[in-house]
Enzyme design. Structure first.
Site, PDB file in Angstrom:
ATOM      1  N   LYS A   1       0.854  -1.200   0.000  1.00  0.00           N
ATOM      2  CA  LYS A   1       0.000   0.000   0.000  1.00  0.00           C
ATOM      3  C   LYS A   1       0.887   1.246   0.000  1.00  0.00           C
ATOM      4  O   LYS A   1       1.520   1.574   1.002  1.00  0.00           O
ATOM      5  CB  LYS A   1      -0.916   0.055   1.231  1.00  0.00           C
ATOM      6  CG  LYS A   1      -1.994   1.116   1.029  1.00  0.00           C
ATOM      7  CD  LYS A   1      -2.521   1.715   2.305  1.00  0.00           C
ATOM      8  CE  LYS A   1      -1.817   2.975   2.734  1.00  0.00           C
ATOM      9  NZ  LYS A   1      -1.874   4.116   1.828  1.00  0.00           N
TER      10      LYS A   1
ATOM     11  N   GLU B   1       9.790   2.282  10.668  1.00  0.00           N
ATOM     12  CA  GLU B   1      10.829   3.320  10.586  1.00  0.00           C
ATOM     13  C   GLU B   1      10.106   4.656  10.470  1.00  0.00           C
ATOM     14  O   GLU B   1       9.243   4.820   9.604  1.00  0.00           O
ATOM     15  CB  GLU B   1      11.744   3.083   9.393  1.00  0.00           C
ATOM     16  CG  GLU B   1      12.679   1.896   9.576  1.00  0.00           C
ATOM     17  CD  GLU B   1      13.549   1.983  10.818  1.00  0.00           C
ATOM     18  OE1 GLU B   1      13.913   3.102  11.235  1.00  0.00           O
ATOM     19  OE2 GLU B   1      13.856   0.919  11.398  1.00  0.00           O
TER      20      GLU B   1
ATOM     21  N   CYS C   1      13.183  12.066   5.995  1.00  0.00           N
ATOM     22  CA  CYS C   1      13.209  11.668   7.410  1.00  0.00           C
ATOM     23  C   CYS C   1      14.565  11.986   8.016  1.00  0.00           C
ATOM     24  O   CYS C   1      14.684  12.206   9.215  1.00  0.00           O
ATOM     25  CB  CYS C   1      12.912  10.182   7.540  1.00  0.00           C
ATOM     26  SG  CYS C   1      13.942   9.161   6.485  1.00  0.00           S
TER      27      CYS C   1
ATOM     28  N   GLU D   1       9.246  17.417  14.556  1.00  0.00           N
ATOM     29  CA  GLU D   1       9.595  17.237  13.138  1.00  0.00           C
ATOM     30  C   GLU D   1       8.732  18.166  12.291  1.00  0.00           C
ATOM     31  O   GLU D   1       7.509  18.142  12.389  1.00  0.00           O
ATOM     32  CB  GLU D   1       9.340  15.781  12.715  1.00  0.00           C
ATOM     33  CG  GLU D   1       9.758  15.514  11.285  1.00  0.00           C
ATOM     34  CD  GLU D   1       9.496  14.088  10.824  1.00  0.00           C
ATOM     35  OE1 GLU D   1       8.387  13.582  11.054  1.00  0.00           O
ATOM     36  OE2 GLU D   1      10.409  13.486  10.220  1.00  0.00           O
TER      37      GLU D   1
END
Ligand code: NAD
Length: 483
Positions: free
Chosen positions: A175, A250, A284, A384
């Site tokens: 997906k 992750e 990331c 973040e």
């Protein structure tokens, strides 16, 4: 008319059972629809899981070198299509052509790499004992893997999950993220063209809360590999492990670069600038905190502001210095953090402005931002952003720098810029991160070494890439052979 890319289930490209579709717009020109995709439901996900379970046994039974040959051919097919894939990626996700081309090449290289590794992770022979003929370990596929991927590296991340899963004999239901599903679909097409048997890979774009959730909680799934935000990742990991599937998640980062008093400041500016503003800060591993020794602080701030202001911004396909954000909500989130930082009392040095109007085709453009005088308790230091926003913090000495860098819930990538070998070693020992880089930007990975984070950046169970990718998708069986 835009042609709809269908789901891929049991070797057939099929519409969603309920006929739903969704469109992806060009983030550089929001009047343009780039592509349309069938939108899968939990029923479609179930069909895909059934097909994968049906196909998995024969796939695992295929000799590993033959599986490797299909991966190698997939790499070759992707290579033939590199130019069109690069443009597709840039038009869906917004990366510049240079960045997109590098990412497509990485996906190609990953298929070649795991093609050569397919027969390599078979197990280990141990010395026999107790009169036995032999004792050895054997690595076996886990079964069916549910792969859930983010939009920010829409071809490289699916590749680094798909290739090791297939190399080791697993079947897959994939997906992709809805903001940019096309590049993952292109891998599936390449696998089909390379002769992958029906049902071994299945492709079900759709929403996270139904298709994604189904892949992480369905009994027919034996392994879940997720990359995305920490918020979703923890939930996915818990759901998958409750369901007895092996899982890895992750997740996000708030990656620091320490600039010591021995650093070459010009070099530091290049390293931090490339890490912070490359791929529009949507990595990331993006550098979002510069932690700078007081002796070089002013020179660094001046240099990084100049760097940010020199970046030309435009549509990715024109290959400027920086492309747009991927979606309106990502753009708005970045603009909100710019306000938050200013309200918290950080010094707004430059950037963080939306570029709009005809010249920018209502694309999701924002200028790269630098904030200085950032304190450790500010949200701009801790959270973040996932956009081109750099927080700069002044520190007194090296010890203070390490402690400041480690003052984060995240621990993905970290970097130090120094001319002092002792500082370099001490940084490597003390940094709380899965990746430690000396005199290199926080972004950029090698495909043959493990990648992953600590703390809230990862579930810390298995790494990805290199041999770690093969380990995640296999179970060890220990054999005692007494003949
Ligand atoms: P996201 O968490 O919003 O989505 C990731 C994927 O999860 C998407 O496919 C989404 O549809 C799916 N999803 C959403 N809700 C779900 C649910 N309840 N169950 C199952 N699946 C669900 O992340 P994103 O916005 O696509 O990507 C950006 C994030 O990814 C950033 O936080 C970034 O740091 C992180 N990221 C991490 C790495 C890494 O390797 N550590 C690499 C790239 C991106």
């Amino acid at each position: 008319m835009t042609e709809t890319t269908n789901l891929y289930i049991d070797g057939e490209w099929v519409p969603a059972e309920d006929g739903s579709t969704f469109a992806v717009e060009n983030p550089a020109d929001t009047s343009e629809t780039v592509a349309e995709y069938a939108k899968g439901s939990t029923e479609d996900a179930q069909k895909a899981i059934d097909a994968a379970n049906e196909a998995q046994g024969d796939w695992e039974a295929m000799p590993a070198p033959d599986r490797g040959a299909i991966l190698r051919e997939t790499g070759a097919v992707l290579e033939e299509r590199k130019e069109e894939l690069t443009e597709q990626l840039s038009r869906e996700e917004g990366k510049t052509l240079s960045e997109a081309g590098g990412e497509v090449q990485r996906a190609i290289d990953i298929f070649y790499y795991y093609a050569s590794k397919a027969a390599d992770n078979a197990g280990k022979r141990k010395g026999p004992s107790g009169g036995r003929t032999s004792v050895y370990t054997k690595r076996e596929a886990l079964g069916v893997a549910g792969l859930v991927t983010p939009w920010n590296y829409p071809i490289a991340i699916p590749a680094w999950k798909i290739a090791p899963a297939l190399a080791t004999g697993n079947a897959i239901v994939l997906k992709p993220a809805s903001a940019a599903p096309g590049p993952a679909g292109a891998i599936v097409q390449a696998l089909e063209d390379a002769g992958l048997p029906d049902g071994v890979i299945n492709f079900v774009p759709g929403s996270g809360s139904d298709v994604g959730a189904e892949l992480t909680s369905n009994d027919g799934i034996d392994a879940v590999s997720f990359t995305g935000s920490s918020e979703v990742g923890h939930h996915v990991y818990d759901a998958a492990t409750d369901n007895m599937a092996r899982a890895q998640a992750e997740m996000g980062g708030k990656n620091p670069a320490i600039i010591t008093d021995s650093a070459d400041v010009e070099e530091a500016v290049e390293i931090v600038g490339a890490g912070a503003f490359g791929v529009t800060g949507q990595a990331c591993t993006a550098c979002s905190r510069a932690i700078v020794h007081t002796d070089v602080y002013d020179e660094f701030v001046e240099g990084i502001v100049e760097y940010a202001e020199s970046i030309d911004i435009g549509p990715g396909v024109e290959d400027p210095g920086m492309g747009p954000h991927v979606t309106q909500s990502e753009l708005e989130s970045t603009l909100e953090y710019v306000d938050v930082a200013a309200n918290e009392g950080a010094t707004h040095e430059t950037g963080g402005e939306r570029l709009e109007g005809d010249e920018y085709d209502d694309g999701y453009y924002v200028t790269p931002a630098v904030f200085s005088d950032v304190e450790r308790d500010m949200r701009i230091f801790q959270e973040e952003v996932f956009g081109p926003v750099l927080a700069v913090t002044e520190v007194e000495d090296f010890d203070d720098a390490i402690e400041t860098a480690n003052d984060s819930e995240y621990g993905l990538s970290s970097s130090v810029v120094t001319d002092d070998l002792n500082e370099a070693h001490e940084f490597v020992e003390r940094t709380e991160a899965g990746v430690a880089k000396v005199n290199e930007k926080t972004t950029g990975l090698e495909l043959h070494v493990p990648f992953g984070g600590v703390k809230d950046s990862s579930t810390n169970t298995y790494r990805e890439q290199g041999d770690a990718g093969l380990d995640f998708f296999t179970e060890i069986k220990t054999v005692y052979l007494n003949t």
